[in-house]
Design a protein around this motif. Structure first.
Motif, PDB file in Angstrom:
ATOM      1  N   ASP A 187       1.158  -0.791   0.377  1.00 22.05           N
ATOM      2  CA  ASP A 187      -0.155  -0.040  -0.317  1.00 22.05           C
ATOM      3  C   ASP A 187       0.768   1.233  -0.007  1.00 22.05           C
ATOM      4  O   ASP A 187      -0.095   2.365  -0.151  1.00 22.05           O
ATOM      5  CB  ASP A 187      -1.126  -0.024   1.107  1.00 22.05           C
ATOM      6  CG  ASP A 187      -0.426  -0.158   2.462  1.00 22.05           C
ATOM      7  OD1 ASP A 187       1.122   0.005   2.622  1.00 22.05           O
ATOM      8  OD2 ASP A 187      -1.025  -0.451   3.425  1.00 22.05           O
ATOM      9  N   TYR A 206      -1.158 -11.368 -11.692  1.00 21.67           N
ATOM     10  CA  TYR A 206      -0.884 -11.469 -10.512  1.00 21.67           C
ATOM     11  C   TYR A 206      -0.635 -10.023  -9.970  1.00 21.67           C
ATOM     12  O   TYR A 206      -1.226  -9.650  -8.769  1.00 21.67           O
ATOM     13  CB  TYR A 206      -0.347 -12.296 -10.072  1.00 21.67           C
ATOM     14  CG  TYR A 206       0.382 -12.625  -8.451  1.00 21.67           C
ATOM     15  CD1 TYR A 206      -0.089 -13.572  -7.735  1.00 21.67           C
ATOM     16  CD2 TYR A 206       1.922 -11.591  -8.211  1.00 21.67           C
ATOM     17  CE1 TYR A 206       0.530 -13.354  -6.685  1.00 21.67           C
ATOM     18  CE2 TYR A 206       2.158 -11.708  -6.682  1.00 21.67           C
ATOM     19  CZ  TYR A 206       1.380 -12.910  -6.292  1.00 21.67           C
ATOM     20  OH  TYR A 206       2.261 -12.962  -4.837  1.00 21.67           O
ATOM     21  N   GLN A 209      -4.569  -8.001  -9.418  1.00 20.25           N
ATOM     22  CA  GLN A 209      -4.974  -8.985  -7.909  1.00 20.25           C
ATOM     23  C   GLN A 209      -4.192  -7.764  -6.800  1.00 20.25           C
ATOM     24  O   GLN A 209      -5.404  -7.479  -6.225  1.00 20.25           O
ATOM     25  CB  GLN A 209      -4.842 -10.087  -8.444  1.00 20.25           C
ATOM     26  CG  GLN A 209      -6.029  -9.960  -9.760  1.00 20.25           C
ATOM     27  CD  GLN A 209      -5.960 -11.353  -9.647  1.00 20.25           C
ATOM     28  OE1 GLN A 209      -5.476 -12.390  -8.910  1.00 20.25           O
ATOM     29  NE2 GLN A 209      -6.177 -12.430 -10.750  1.00 20.25           N
ATOM     30  N   LEU A 210      -2.993  -8.032  -6.647  1.00 19.77           N
ATOM     31  CA  LEU A 210      -2.260  -7.730  -5.641  1.00 19.77           C
ATOM     32  C   LEU A 210      -2.310  -6.279  -4.942  1.00 19.77           C
ATOM     33  O   LEU A 210      -3.042  -5.648  -3.949  1.00 19.77           O
ATOM     34  CB  LEU A 210      -1.110  -7.825  -5.487  1.00 19.77           C
ATOM     35  CG  LEU A 210       0.065  -7.649  -5.155  1.00 19.77           C
ATOM     36  CD1 LEU A 210      -0.415  -8.454  -3.070  1.00 19.77           C
ATOM     37  CD2 LEU A 210       1.898  -7.836  -4.897  1.00 19.77           C
ATOM     38  N   CYS A 211      -2.391  -5.068  -6.296  1.00 21.82           N
ATOM     39  CA  CYS A 211      -2.683  -4.070  -5.749  1.00 21.82           C
ATOM     40  C   CYS A 211      -4.502  -4.003  -5.750  1.00 21.82           C
ATOM     41  O   CYS A 211      -4.009  -2.803  -5.136  1.00 21.82           O
ATOM     42  CB  CYS A 211      -2.079  -3.570  -6.961  1.00 21.82           C
ATOM     43  SG  CYS A 211      -0.464  -3.364  -7.519  1.00 21.82           S
ATOM     44  N   GLU A 212      -5.045  -4.099  -6.311  1.00 20.16           N
ATOM     45  CA  GLU A 212      -6.405  -3.658  -6.079  1.00 20.16           C
ATOM     46  C   GLU A 212      -7.024  -4.142  -4.869  1.00 20.16           C
ATOM     47  O   GLU A 212      -7.785  -3.455  -4.571  1.00 20.16           O
ATOM     48  CB  GLU A 212      -6.894  -4.649  -7.368  1.00 20.16           C
ATOM     49  CG  GLU A 212      -6.903  -3.610  -8.753  1.00 20.16           C
ATOM     50  CD  GLU A 212      -7.929  -4.524  -9.848  1.00 20.16           C
ATOM     51  OE1 GLU A 212      -7.943  -5.729 -10.053  1.00 20.16           O
ATOM     52  OE2 GLU A 212      -7.008  -4.048 -10.722  1.00 20.16           O
ATOM     53  N   ARG A 213      -6.173  -5.096  -4.428  1.00 23.77           N
ATOM     54  CA  ARG A 213      -6.646  -5.707  -3.107  1.00 23.77           C
ATOM     55  C   ARG A 213      -6.644  -4.516  -1.898  1.00 23.77           C
ATOM     56  O   ARG A 213      -6.475  -5.050  -0.734  1.00 23.77           O
ATOM     57  CB  ARG A 213      -5.727  -6.873  -3.209  1.00 23.77           C
ATOM     58  CG  ARG A 213      -6.446  -8.372  -3.201  1.00 23.77           C
ATOM     59  CD  ARG A 213      -6.216  -9.778  -2.448  1.00 23.77           C
ATOM     60  NE  ARG A 213      -4.928  -9.383  -2.270  1.00 23.77           N
ATOM     61  CZ  ARG A 213      -4.032 -10.669  -2.994  1.00 23.77           C
ATOM     62  NH1 ARG A 213      -4.882 -10.966  -4.416  1.00 23.77           N
ATOM     63  NH2 ARG A 213      -2.893 -10.712  -3.675  1.00 23.77           N
ATOM     64  N   HIS A 214      -5.520  -3.997  -2.069  1.00 22.64           N
ATOM     65  CA  HIS A 214      -4.381  -2.733  -1.805  1.00 22.64           C
ATOM     66  C   HIS A 214      -5.424  -1.482  -1.818  1.00 22.64           C
ATOM     67  O   HIS A 214      -4.661  -0.505  -1.475  1.00 22.64           O
ATOM     68  CB  HIS A 214      -3.536  -2.891  -1.518  1.00 22.64           C
ATOM     69  CG  HIS A 214      -3.101  -3.925   0.076  1.00 22.64           C
ATOM     70  ND1 HIS A 214      -2.787  -5.619  -1.449  1.00 22.64           N
ATOM     71  CD2 HIS A 214      -2.619  -3.998   0.392  1.00 22.64           C
ATOM     72  CE1 HIS A 214      -2.109  -6.158  -0.402  1.00 22.64           C
ATOM     73  NE2 HIS A 214      -2.312  -5.394   1.024  1.00 22.64           N
ATOM     74  N   GLY A 215      -6.021  -1.198  -3.251  1.00 21.31           N
ATOM     75  CA  GLY A 215      -6.485  -0.140  -3.078  1.00 21.31           C
ATOM     76  C   GLY A 215      -6.135   0.809  -4.398  1.00 21.31           C
ATOM     77  O   GLY A 215      -7.026   1.899  -4.185  1.00 21.31           O
ATOM     78  N   SER A 217      -4.894   0.782  -8.414  1.00 21.43           N
ATOM     79  CA  SER A 217      -4.170   0.181  -9.797  1.00 21.43           C
ATOM     80  C   SER A 217      -3.222   0.137  -9.967  1.00 21.43           C
ATOM     81  O   SER A 217      -2.804   2.182 -10.663  1.00 21.43           O
ATOM     82  CB  SER A 217      -5.246   0.335 -11.041  1.00 21.43           C
ATOM     83  OG  SER A 217      -4.857  -0.845 -11.945  1.00 21.43           O
ATOM     84  N   CYS A 264       4.831 -12.437  -0.626  1.00 17.48           N
ATOM     85  CA  CYS A 264       4.487 -12.915  -2.353  1.00 17.48           C
ATOM     86  C   CYS A 264       4.947 -14.041  -2.368  1.00 17.48           C
ATOM     87  O   CYS A 264       7.015 -13.475  -2.278  1.00 17.48           O
ATOM     88  CB  CYS A 264       4.495 -11.669  -3.393  1.00 17.48           C
ATOM     89  SG  CYS A 264       3.764 -10.543  -2.732  1.00 17.48           S
TER      90      CYS A 264
END
Length: 300
Positions: A187, A206, A209-215, A217, A264
């Protein structure tokens, strides 16, 4: 009696669903695949492929013959494995595929290990993405495939084993403030310029998805064909990249590798066809892959 090569082409079409994809997997032209399947239909005496414009699909008869072809290929391989047991020396060719970072780090050590010990055993190496490796393994064009589990895969008919766990590390310029050995939280990177290692195509999905999980793009400023270009552009852009831990130890660029929070990682997996069980040649190569993968993990 059906021609074995045409049955292999039918298997490839059944797996890849299109003439074009089957042709690419077999290193043939699309017209060549179409012609060989037409000949196979004449040999079978029934329609195997239904065609509507440019679209083609297996008929019920085609699916049945493809299933027979799968069993024939498995039995043929099992017979070859059985005959090799009667040889006094390890000889022949083992075809190995692996994703780029593994090819660049572990595979050279395996080649250096096996060549002097088994001079009559040849290795053919292919640098392939995991999905390509699995396709080649099922098509019979490679014997051993090193893949990862960033994307789920169907293991039906395969024997698999875990070789190593590869941590994915964040690479960023050494001159950048606040990177003195500490882990970096995802983040904290919402404003970063990301350089994507295009040789690892699965990293694209991957990373998103990882960045989007932390709000957020990721702002991707470059997509590269190999890790050398990736690291060079990390330095040039004052950017960041998520790179296999296997690739970060010998960089000549002014970049540092940092652990990411949350951690990761991916599993590195060796896959082979179940029908190849008992092959001394494959067992020897697998043992060397196991040994050198383990050594790599200890170094990391």
């Amino acid at each position: 009696m059906f021609d074995q090569r045409r049955l292999e082409i039918l298997r490839a079409f059944a797996r890849h669903k299109t003439m074009t994809a089957a042709a690419e997997s077999l290193f043939m032209s699309t017209s060549g695949v179409s012609q060989q399947l037409a000949i196979l239909e004449r040999e079978a005496g029934v329609e195997l492929i239904s065609r509507a414009g440019r679209r083609a699909a297996l008929t019920d008869a085609g699916r049945a013959l493809a299933a027979h072809a799968d069993r024939i290929a498995a039995e043929s391989e099992a017979a070859a494995v059985s005959m090799r047991r009667y040889g006094s020396t390890l000889q022949g060719t083992v075809r190995l595929s692996a994703f780029p970072s593994f090819c660049a780090t572990v595979v050279p050590a395996v080649v250096g290990d096996l060549r002097p010990r088994f001079p009559e055993l040849s290795l053919e190496i292919s640098d392939l993405e995991p999905r390509q490796s699995l396709s080649a393994l099922r098509d019979g064009t490679v014997d051993l495939a090193v893949i990862d589990d960033l994307n789920p895969f169907d293991g039906t008919g395969l024997d698999t084993e875990l070789l190593a766990t590869d941590e994915l590390l964040l690479c960023l310029p050494t001159a950048r403030a606040g990177v003195s050995g500490s882990a970096v939280r995802i983040d904290e990177l919402r404003d970063a310029r990301w350089v994507l290692d295009g040789s690892q195509a699965v990293f694209d999905g991957y990373l998103h998805q990882l960045c989007e999980r932390h709000g957020f793009s990721p702002d991707i400023v470059a997509r590269c064909s190999n890790v050398t270009v990736t690291l060079a552009l990390v330095e040039a852009f004052d950017g960041v990249a998520l790179v296999s831990g296997m690739q970060t130890r010998h960089s000549r660029f002014a970049v540092a590798a940092r652990t990411v929070e949350p951690r990761c990682e991916r599993n590195v997996i060796l896959a082979r066809r179940a029908s190849s069980r008992g092959s001394a040649q494959l067992d020897v190569v697998a043992a060397s892959l196991r040994e050198h993968s383990s050594a790599l993990v200890k170094q990391n």
